[in-house]
Design a protein around this motif. Structure first.
Motif, short mmCIF file in Angstrom:
data_model
loop_
_atom_site.label_atom_id
_atom_site.label_comp_id
_atom_site.label_asym_id
_atom_site.label_seq_id
_atom_site.Cartn_x
_atom_site.Cartn_y
_atom_site.Cartn_z
N VAL A 58 5.13 -4.35 -9.85
CA VAL A 58 4.27 -4.09 -8.70
C VAL A 58 3.53 -5.39 -8.39
N VAL A 59 3.37 -5.69 -7.10
CA VAL A 59 2.64 -6.90 -6.69
C VAL A 59 1.32 -6.95 -7.45
N LYS A 60 1.05 -8.08 -8.03
CA LYS A 60 -0.03 -8.24 -9.01
C LYS A 60 -1.39 -7.67 -8.59
N HIS A 61 -1.85 -7.98 -7.41
CA HIS A 61 -3.21 -7.59 -7.03
C HIS A 61 -3.28 -6.29 -6.24
N LEU A 62 -2.14 -5.65 -6.00
CA LEU A 62 -2.14 -4.40 -5.23
C LEU A 62 -3.01 -3.31 -5.86
N PRO A 63 -2.91 -3.04 -7.17
CA PRO A 63 -3.76 -1.96 -7.73
C PRO A 63 -5.25 -2.18 -7.49
#
Length: 115
Positions: A58-63
């Protein structure tokens, strides 16, 4: 920001996401429940923007951005709209900026929505 929002160019079903990430489908559902990944239901099918899945996961900063948007009382559809609304000052959309080197700015803007 513009009132027009772009849409993801490609959508993935939950099994597609599981295959790309190399994890079981139930783990993908858990990522969505944990608000680490965004999915929207259309015609009864949960779909994830392909932009948020990379070879590394998952794209690193999405969460973190999703948590900020949900804390600002955005629902999934509103969060997705915000992520895909073009912003000339970024430039591009927050979703594009997250995949680049502008994630800190996207997080700062998402945090400001809560105030």
């Amino acid at each position: 920001m513009s009132e027009e929002s772009a849409a993801p160019s490609e959508w993935l079903t939950m099994p597609d996401v599981a295959e790309r990430l190399g994890i079981p489908v139930n783990r993908v559902h858990q990522l969505v429940r944990d608000q680490s990944l965004i999915a929207v239901r259309e015609n009864g099918v949960l779909r994830v923007p392909a932009d948020f899945i990379t070879d590394e996961g998952v794209v690193k900063h999405l969460p973190g951005v999703l948590r900020l948007l949900y804390d600002a009382r955005y629902n999934e559809a509103e969060a997705l709209r915000w992520l895909y609304t073009p912003d000339e000052s970024l430039p591009g959309t927050p979703a594009e900026a997250l995949r680049g080197n502008r994630a800190t700015e996207v997080k700062r803007r998402a945090q400001a929505l809560g105030f």
